[in-house]
Scaffold this motif. Structure first.
Motif, PDB file in Angstrom:
ATOM      1  N   ALA A  73       0.817  -1.234   0.000  1.00 24.64           N
ATOM      2  CA  ALA A  73       0.000   0.000   0.000  1.00 24.64           C
ATOM      3  C   ALA A  73       0.839   1.268   0.000  1.00 24.64           C
ATOM      4  CB  ALA A  73      -0.971   0.018   1.179  1.00 24.64           C
ATOM      5  N   GLU A  74       2.178   1.102   0.073  1.00 25.58           N
ATOM      6  CA  GLU A  74       3.041   2.290   0.057  1.00 25.58           C
ATOM      7  C   GLU A  74       3.926   2.351  -1.178  1.00 25.58           C
ATOM      8  OE1 GLU A  74       5.028   3.444   3.740  1.00 25.58           O
ATOM      9  OE2 GLU A  74       3.863   1.901   4.779  1.00 25.58           O
ATOM     10  N   GLY A  75       4.481   1.194  -1.566  1.00 19.83           N
ATOM     11  CA  GLY A  75       5.362   1.179  -2.733  1.00 19.83           C
ATOM     12  C   GLY A  75       6.624   0.384  -2.461  1.00 19.83           C
ATOM     13  N   THR A  76       7.611   0.573  -3.338  1.00 16.18           N
ATOM     14  CA  THR A  76       8.888  -0.126  -3.221  1.00 16.18           C
ATOM     15  C   THR A  76       9.972   0.876  -2.854  1.00 16.18           C
ATOM     16  OG1 THR A  76       8.172  -1.733  -4.876  1.00 16.18           O
ATOM     17  CG2 THR A  76      10.526  -1.636  -4.406  1.00 16.18           C
ATOM     18  N   PHE A  77      10.782   0.537  -1.863  1.00 19.15           N
ATOM     19  CA  PHE A  77      11.762   1.473  -1.321  1.00 19.15           C
ATOM     20  C   PHE A  77      13.171   0.875  -1.348  1.00 19.15           C
ATOM     21  CE2 PHE A  77       7.674   2.538   0.366  1.00 19.15           C
ATOM     22  CZ  PHE A  77       7.659   3.915   0.519  1.00 19.15           C
ATOM     23  N   VAL A  78      14.158   1.777  -1.386  1.00 18.43           N
ATOM     24  CA  VAL A  78      15.547   1.362  -1.247  1.00 18.43           C
ATOM     25  C   VAL A  78      15.795   1.057   0.225  1.00 18.43           C
ATOM     26  CG1 VAL A  78      17.971   2.028  -1.555  1.00 18.43           C
ATOM     27  CG2 VAL A  78      16.229   2.874  -3.156  1.00 18.43           C
ATOM     28  N   ASN A  79      16.385  -0.098   0.511  1.00 19.95           N
ATOM     29  CA  ASN A  79      16.660  -0.442   1.903  1.00 19.95           C
ATOM     30  C   ASN A  79      17.600   0.563   2.550  1.00 19.95           C
ATOM     31  OD1 ASN A  79      15.125  -2.638   2.744  1.00 19.95           O
ATOM     32  ND2 ASN A  79      16.490  -4.121   1.794  1.00 19.95           N
ATOM     33  N   GLN A  80      17.470   0.710   3.856  1.00 21.08           N
ATOM     34  CA  GLN A  80      18.236   1.737   4.567  1.00 21.08           C
ATOM     35  C   GLN A  80      19.471   1.211   5.277  1.00 21.08           C
ATOM     36  OE1 GLN A  80      16.038   4.982   6.471  1.00 21.08           O
ATOM     37  NE2 GLN A  80      14.146   3.862   6.062  1.00 21.08           N
ATOM     38  N   GLY A  81      19.727  -0.074   5.173  1.00 22.36           N
ATOM     39  CA  GLY A  81      20.904  -0.602   5.854  1.00 22.36           C
ATOM     40  C   GLY A  81      21.384  -1.882   5.214  1.00 22.36           C
ATOM     41  N   PHE A  82      22.453  -2.415   5.780  1.00 25.20           N
ATOM     42  CA  PHE A  82      23.044  -3.647   5.272  1.00 25.20           C
ATOM     43  C   PHE A  82      22.126  -4.825   5.528  1.00 25.20           C
ATOM     44  CE2 PHE A  82      25.496  -7.493   6.392  1.00 25.20           C
ATOM     45  CZ  PHE A  82      26.057  -7.758   5.149  1.00 25.20           C
ATOM     46  N   ASP A  83      22.001  -5.684   4.536  1.00 26.15           N
ATOM     47  CA  ASP A  83      21.233  -6.923   4.657  1.00 26.15           C
ATOM     48  C   ASP A  83      22.147  -8.045   4.188  1.00 26.15           C
ATOM     49  OD1 ASP A  83      19.518  -9.151   4.122  1.00 26.15           O
ATOM     50  OD2 ASP A  83      17.814  -7.796   4.034  1.00 26.15           O
ATOM     51  N   SER A  84      22.240  -9.110   4.986  1.00 29.52           N
ATOM     52  CA  SER A  84      23.152 -10.198   4.637  1.00 29.52           C
ATOM     53  C   SER A  84      22.846 -10.805   3.272  1.00 29.52           C
ATOM     54  CB  SER A  84      23.105 -11.287   5.711  1.00 29.52           C
ATOM     55  OG  SER A  84      21.802 -11.826   5.817  1.00 29.52           O
ATOM     56  N   LYS A  85      21.593 -10.661   2.821  1.00 32.36           N
ATOM     57  CA  LYS A  85      21.222 -11.182   1.500  1.00 32.36           C
ATOM     58  C   LYS A  85      22.003 -10.502   0.378  1.00 32.36           C
ATOM     59  CE  LYS A  85      16.809 -10.406   2.029  1.00 32.36           C
ATOM     60  NZ  LYS A  85      15.353 -10.336   1.770  1.00 32.36           N
ATOM     61  N   MET A  86      22.523  -9.316   0.646  1.00 31.70           N
ATOM     62  CA  MET A  86      23.285  -8.581  -0.367  1.00 31.70           C
ATOM     63  C   MET A  86      24.555  -9.323  -0.766  1.00 31.70           C
ATOM     64  SD  MET A  86      22.900  -4.745   1.215  1.00 31.70           S
ATOM     65  CE  MET A  86      21.289  -3.959   1.385  1.00 31.70           C
ATOM     66  N   LEU A  87      24.999 -10.233   0.096  1.00 32.53           N
ATOM     67  CA  LEU A  87      26.234 -10.976  -0.169  1.00 32.53           C
ATOM     68  C   LEU A  87      26.008 -12.208  -1.031  1.00 32.53           C
ATOM     69  CD1 LEU A  87      27.714 -10.855   3.438  1.00 32.53           C
ATOM     70  CD2 LEU A  87      28.442  -9.490   1.487  1.00 32.53           C
ATOM     71  N   TYR A  88      24.762 -12.623  -1.193  1.00 32.00           N
ATOM     72  CA  TYR A  88      24.478 -13.862  -1.908  1.00 32.00           C
ATOM     73  C   TYR A  88      25.120 -13.932  -3.294  1.00 32.00           C
ATOM     74  CZ  TYR A  88      20.881 -14.987   1.603  1.00 32.00           C
ATOM     75  OH  TYR A  88      20.214 -15.273   2.765  1.00 32.00           O
ATOM     76  N   PRO A  89      24.932 -12.929  -4.169  1.00 25.89           N
ATOM     77  CA  PRO A  89      25.497 -13.035  -5.518  1.00 25.89           C
ATOM     78  C   PRO A  89      27.008 -13.229  -5.512  1.00 25.89           C
ATOM     79  CG  PRO A  89      23.953 -11.210  -5.391  1.00 25.89           C
ATOM     80  CD  PRO A  89      24.194 -11.669  -3.982  1.00 25.89           C
ATOM     81  N   VAL A  90      27.704 -12.500  -4.633  1.00 25.91           N
ATOM     82  CA  VAL A  90      29.164 -12.605  -4.550  1.00 25.91           C
ATOM     83  C   VAL A  90      29.578 -14.001  -4.105  1.00 25.91           C
ATOM     84  CG1 VAL A  90      31.226 -11.745  -3.391  1.00 25.91           C
ATOM     85  CG2 VAL A  90      29.409 -10.149  -4.056  1.00 25.91           C
ATOM     86  N   LEU A  91      28.899 -14.503  -3.081  1.00 25.34           N
ATOM     87  CA  LEU A  91      29.277 -15.802  -2.533  1.00 25.34           C
ATOM     88  C   LEU A  91      28.926 -16.944  -3.471  1.00 25.34           C
ATOM     89  CD1 LEU A  91      28.303 -15.056   1.128  1.00 25.34           C
ATOM     90  CD2 LEU A  91      30.592 -15.337   0.230  1.00 25.34           C
TER      91      LEU A  91
END
Length: 238
Positions: A73-91
């Protein structure tokens, strides 16, 4: 912000990949900042001349990577902090790389050397106490009459994560945690190797030397203790 100020025309890569790249580049270039709401699906479709399905697929990928978050009901936002999922592609890239085992050992050596440097800068009495407690826990597991490789392995992992925690760096903690996960089999094999070779005291000496180097902030010995520490792991991955 007008959509066209940061979105590029599609070309070269697949449509979905290009949309992912465009949104990622907008974040890198600070045209979209942490917490910002991204353009709507209709706006993204119109600005790039792409189908809604492609936009949705790209957004799903970025949500899976922890870059974007959807608030109903609000939309899609850029996350505001580090998320461990961000490492998945690299690993995943590391895991699938040819000769990955050897390269992971090399990567961990480089990371550990950096961890020591940073930990020395942030070391305090509380950190020293935690390192000493982790060292004592490892010694206790090795001193048990019936040594259990899994228990020693877990104590060893905990010891190293205490070192990482001293850096107060979430990225380093995330990277090391995932490297620990994907290398568990080979590191457990290395643990079994030094037990079978009656080298447990040597193993403890290596850890005590790491503690000494850290407490004395002896930067000249960092590379030496890291290289020495990984000799058994290198043997089982070579």
């Amino acid at each position: 912000m007008p959509v066209q100020t940061f979105l590029k025309e599609i070309g070269g890569k697949s449509v979905v990949d290009q949309i992912v790249d465009n949104i990622t580049n907008a974040i890198i270039n600070e045209q979209l900042k942490p917490g910002d709401k991204i353009p709507t699906e209709n706006e993204l479709c119109a600005s790039m001349g792409v189908a809604r399905n492609s936009v949705r697929e790209a957004i799903k990928i970025l949500v899976a990577y922890g870059v974007l978050t959807i608030k109903r009901a609000e939309g899609t936002f850029v996350n505001q902090g580090f998320d461990s999922k961000m490492l998945y592609p690299v690993l995943y890239g590391i895991i699938l790389q040819k000769d990955s085992a050897k390269q992971i050992v090399e990567l961990r050596k480089v990371i550990d050397a950096g961890i020591f440097q940073l930990a020395m800068e942030k070391l305090d009495l509380d950190s020293v106490h935690k390192v000493e407690q982790a060292m004592e826990a490892l010694e206790q597991k090795i001193a048990e009459e019936n040594m259990d490789a899994n228990a020693i392995f877990e104590a060893d992992t905990a010891f190293h994560m205490v070192l990482v925690a001293i850096t107060q760096n979430a990225l380093l903690e995330g990277i090391c945690s995932y490297i620990d996960q994907i290398t568990k089999k080979s590191r457990l094999k290395a643990t079994e190797k030094f037990i079978n070779e009656n080298a447990t005291q040597q193993f403890l000496l290596m850890h005590r030397e790491m503690v000494r180097v850290l407490k004395e902030k002896d930067r000249t010995k960092i590379n030496e203790v890291v290289e020495t520490h990984y000799q058994y792991w290198e043997k089982v991955t070579g």
